[in-house]
Design an enzyme around this catalytic site. Structure first.
Site, PDB file in Angstrom:
ATOM      1  N   ASP A  23      -1.038   6.381   1.841  1.00 41.60           N
ATOM      2  CA  ASP A  23      -0.065   7.406   1.446  1.00 41.60           C
ATOM      3  C   ASP A  23      -0.742   8.497   0.601  1.00 41.60           C
ATOM      4  O   ASP A  23      -1.817   8.283   0.038  1.00 41.60           O
ATOM      5  CB  ASP A  23       1.070   6.784   0.626  1.00 41.60           C
ATOM      6  CG  ASP A  23       1.900   5.830   1.451  1.00 41.60           C
ATOM      7  OD1 ASP A  23       1.865   5.936   2.693  1.00 41.60           O
ATOM      8  OD2 ASP A  23       2.575   4.972   0.853  1.00 41.60           O
TER       9      ASP A  23
HETATM   10  N1  URA Z   1       1.325   0.419   1.418  1.00 41.26           N
HETATM   11  C1  URA Z   1       1.945   1.488   0.903  1.00 41.26           C
HETATM   12  O1  URA Z   1       3.111   1.450   0.546  1.00 41.26           O
HETATM   13  N2  URA Z   1       1.229   2.626   0.806  1.00 41.26           N
HETATM   14  C2  URA Z   1      -0.062   2.730   1.164  1.00 41.26           C
HETATM   15  O2  URA Z   1      -0.659   3.794   1.023  1.00 41.26           O
HETATM   16  C3  URA Z   1      -0.686   1.586   1.702  1.00 41.26           C
HETATM   17  C4  URA Z   1       0.034   0.443   1.829  1.00 41.26           C
END
Ligand code: URA
Length: 230
Positions: free
Chosen positions: A102
């Site tokens: 993310d």
């Molecule tokens: N899980 C999440 O919620 N975000 C990420 O970036 C990776 C795994």
């Protein structure tokens, strides 16, 4: 892809011609004569017919990046910097990301031009553990580990997550190992307990560990030993 399929996909050869080319030993892959129609041609192989290059070989490339906050795991984005903007290498357009993070998640990102390598790394069947360091708004109570180990039902996908392992490090921080990569998976797992994830950092993907010498935004090529681990 099999060499016979590779050749018959080219507009200039039909299947019969391909069979003949192979029998007549006119095809070379990476400098070696190939007559077996099952021989595997990789995207990096140099393929020649009578000395004429049909596909130029190119080297496979592999990098690990310490993803900083505030960049998108995509090759292009109209608004934000992308992780590929941090990679200053020739033929950057050939590269892709193996396993997204993310916008504000930090940590290990693997970037390559080798599609079969990145598929082995990310396909669900491989069940490769991804290790995350997590900091949360609320305390993490012992029932989290039990629930994560049993699996959580995600209504949107209509599935139950694979067993995940949680090690609580302090009241509001933990290490979580998951074998899938569902959309916002870690945040949704903690969200089950109405506990917001404040910091998320990927430390490891299977046997590949983020190099502690890399500062956020820095990257390095993988070593031959690291590449061979996947
Ligand atoms: N899980 C999440 O919620 N975000 C990420 O970036 C990776 C795994």
């Amino acid at each position: 892809m099999r060499v016979d399929r590779f050749l018959s996909n080219l507009p200039r050869f039909n299947r019969k011609q391909v069979r003949l080319l192979l029998v007549e030993r006119r095809i070379k892959v990476d400098g070696q004569v190939v007559s077996d129609p099952h021989f595997e041609v990789r995207e990096f192989s140099c393929v020649e017919c009578d000395g004429e290059v049909l596909q130029a070989g190119k080297p496979p490339r592999y990098f690990m990046l310490h993803k900083p906050q505030g960049c998108v795991s995509a090759t292009r984005d109209p608004k934000h910097p992308t992780v590929l903007d941090l990679i200053h290498e020739p033929d950057r357009d050939d590269l892709h990301i193996a396993g997204r993070l993310d916008f504000n998640t930090t940590g290990l990102m693997l970037i390559t031009n080798d599609g079969s390598w990145s598929r082995r790394l990310t396909q669900p069947q491989t069940k490769l553990p991804k290790l995350y360091y997590v900091e949360t708004e609320q305390p993490i109570t012992p029932d989290y580990a039990r629930t994560f180990a049993q699996g959580l039902y995600f209504a949107y996908e209509d599935l139950t997550t694979q067993p995940a392992e949680l090690v609580v490090l302090a009241s509001r921080c933990a290490r979580l190992s998951i074998v899938e990569g569902r959309y916002h998976q870690v945040k949704r797992m903690f969200g089950h307990f109405d506990n917001k994830v404040l910091r998320l950092h990927r430390e490891q993907m299977g046997p590949l560990v983020l190099d502690s010498r890399l500062k956020p935004g820095e990257y390095r090529p993988l070593t031959a030993a690291e590449i061979a681990l996947i």
